[in-house]
Design an enzyme around this catalytic site. Sequence first.
Site, PDB file in Angstrom:
ATOM      1  N   TYR A 144       0.857  -1.190   0.000  1.00 24.22           N
ATOM      2  CA  TYR A 144       0.000   0.000   0.000  1.00 24.22           C
ATOM      3  C   TYR A 144       0.888   1.233   0.000  1.00 24.22           C
ATOM      4  O   TYR A 144       1.838   1.309   0.779  1.00 24.22           O
ATOM      5  CB  TYR A 144      -0.899  -0.015   1.242  1.00 24.22           C
ATOM      6  N   ASP A 239       9.225   2.662  -0.560  1.00 24.66           N
ATOM      7  CA  ASP A 239       8.230   3.347   0.261  1.00 24.66           C
ATOM      8  C   ASP A 239       8.563   3.026   1.712  1.00 24.66           C
ATOM      9  O   ASP A 239       8.245   1.943   2.214  1.00 24.66           O
ATOM     10  CB  ASP A 239       6.825   2.861  -0.109  1.00 24.66           C
ATOM     11  N   LYS A 267       4.709  10.081   8.065  1.00 20.94           N
ATOM     12  CA  LYS A 267       4.375  10.516   9.425  1.00 20.94           C
ATOM     13  C   LYS A 267       5.482  10.494  10.480  1.00 20.94           C
ATOM     14  O   LYS A 267       5.548  11.378  11.332  1.00 20.94           O
ATOM     15  CB  LYS A 267       3.176   9.717   9.885  1.00 20.94           C
TER      16      LYS A 267
HETATM   17  N1  HOZ Z   1      -2.818   3.804   6.256  1.00 19.82           N
HETATM   18  C1  HOZ Z   1      -2.952   3.472   7.632  1.00 19.82           C
HETATM   19  C2  HOZ Z   1      -2.639   2.059   7.862  1.00 19.82           C
HETATM   20  N2  HOZ Z   1      -1.496   1.544   7.310  1.00 19.82           N
HETATM   21  C3  HOZ Z   1      -4.326   3.748   8.190  1.00 19.82           C
HETATM   22  C4  HOZ Z   1      -4.422   5.105   8.720  1.00 19.82           C
HETATM   23  C5  HOZ Z   1      -5.710   5.415   9.482  1.00 19.82           C
HETATM   24  O1  HOZ Z   1      -6.731   4.790   9.243  1.00 19.82           O
HETATM   25  O2  HOZ Z   1      -5.685   6.336  10.282  1.00 19.82           O
END
Ligand code: HOZ
Length: 427
Positions: A144, A239, A267
């Site tokens: 992802y 990534d 993040k």
């Molecule tokens: N993309 C996040 C998990 N790998 C989810 C972020 C969220 O739902 O806050």
Amino acid sequence: MRFDNSEQLFARARRLIPGGVNSPVRSFGAVGGTPPFIVSSSGAHVRDADGNEYLDFVGSWGPLILGHAHSAVVEAVQRAAADGTSFGAPTERELELAELITRAMPSIEMLRLVNSGTEAAMSAIRIARAYTGRSKLLKFNGNYHGHADGLLVKAGSGAATYGIPTSAGVPLGYAAETLVAEYNDLASVEAVFDANVNQVAAVIVEPVAGNMGVVAPAEGFLTGLRKLCDDNGALLIFDEVITGFRVAYGGAQERYRIRPDLTCLGKIIGGGLPVGAYGGRAEVMQMVAPLGPAYQAGTLSGNPLATAAGIACLQELSKPGVYETLEALGAQAEAGLRAAGGAAGVPVTVERVGSALTVFFTAPPVTTWVEAASADTGQYTAFFHGLLERGVYVAPSQFEAAFVSLAHTTEDIAFAAEQAREAMASL
Ligand code: HOZ
């Protein structure tokens, strides 16, 4: 445990916000029930609107490697806020953060700060296409890279959790530019290159998969990708939104000694504030406007609060012994989960790299998306709720990682392991 206030808040939220949430996984759609609305946090714990307290292994999905409300981060943000929250003009903090990142990851000779991992990945791909003059992108089943159109093809995380790995709303012609291979399967990558000679601009990979649950790269997989990219004139994009500053200070590229052409970060480099970055070889990054013809911009990019928090976070992480501590806590959590499965007679596979781990409810091995997807999500759901009732908060999906932070103690991990043992015993 009561959730009355969270239930009321969730009902209100569902009227205004799709699914009541601003990111799908947190809605508990895969596990059912009401997501606790969080009101405060400190260290390894979060508290909800009903006064329940949880030992937290979500850690805002990774970035809170120092724990919640770490004093260095909070003070840095407070100081920065007092000077102003956004200028849309250059600041010295952006430069300081860029220097910290480039020192940690020598493959990044130049970088751009953006606002999220999604932006980082979509921008890196645009630059790779501009540099190579090719249009196709190769990604991996179950990886992802955020929610940009061309990346929602066989995607992991919430897209996999909700059974929509290839999103509606993505034009077919656009999705056709995304080619898919199997993670940890070099032959499948070779086959894609062979079928698309001189067309693939880049291969993008989570060097340690984190969004199908944690799956480590098989021996030789990343080296093989590097070689296949070189042989075929494609760029290799790591990534490292999850792995950067997590599996080592210099990320997976340090841990596995691979030099990607481009890297995406998210993040964690903002200490939990909204931020991302992409960067790599100077020659490639010189394609970015205003130096080159590939456009990418953002008013809030390099935001003063996010950069202040990011600098504070990375400075803490650069202290001696940090990654040894994280490794030891991660290993303790892994052992606890394995023992819990063994004691309960439940077949589990625990995959871990450093302080990121996943317990899959399936017998080993879990090396590919197909194997990860064979996990019993019904058992995960029961396990998840068993933990939540016992005050331990993990991701509400089988296909995510659990994160150990520096705020967790060995006692916290032992407590979590005991709760896992009880939760598995009652499956
Ligand atoms: N993309 C996040 C998990 N790998 C989810 C972020 C969220 O739902 O806050």
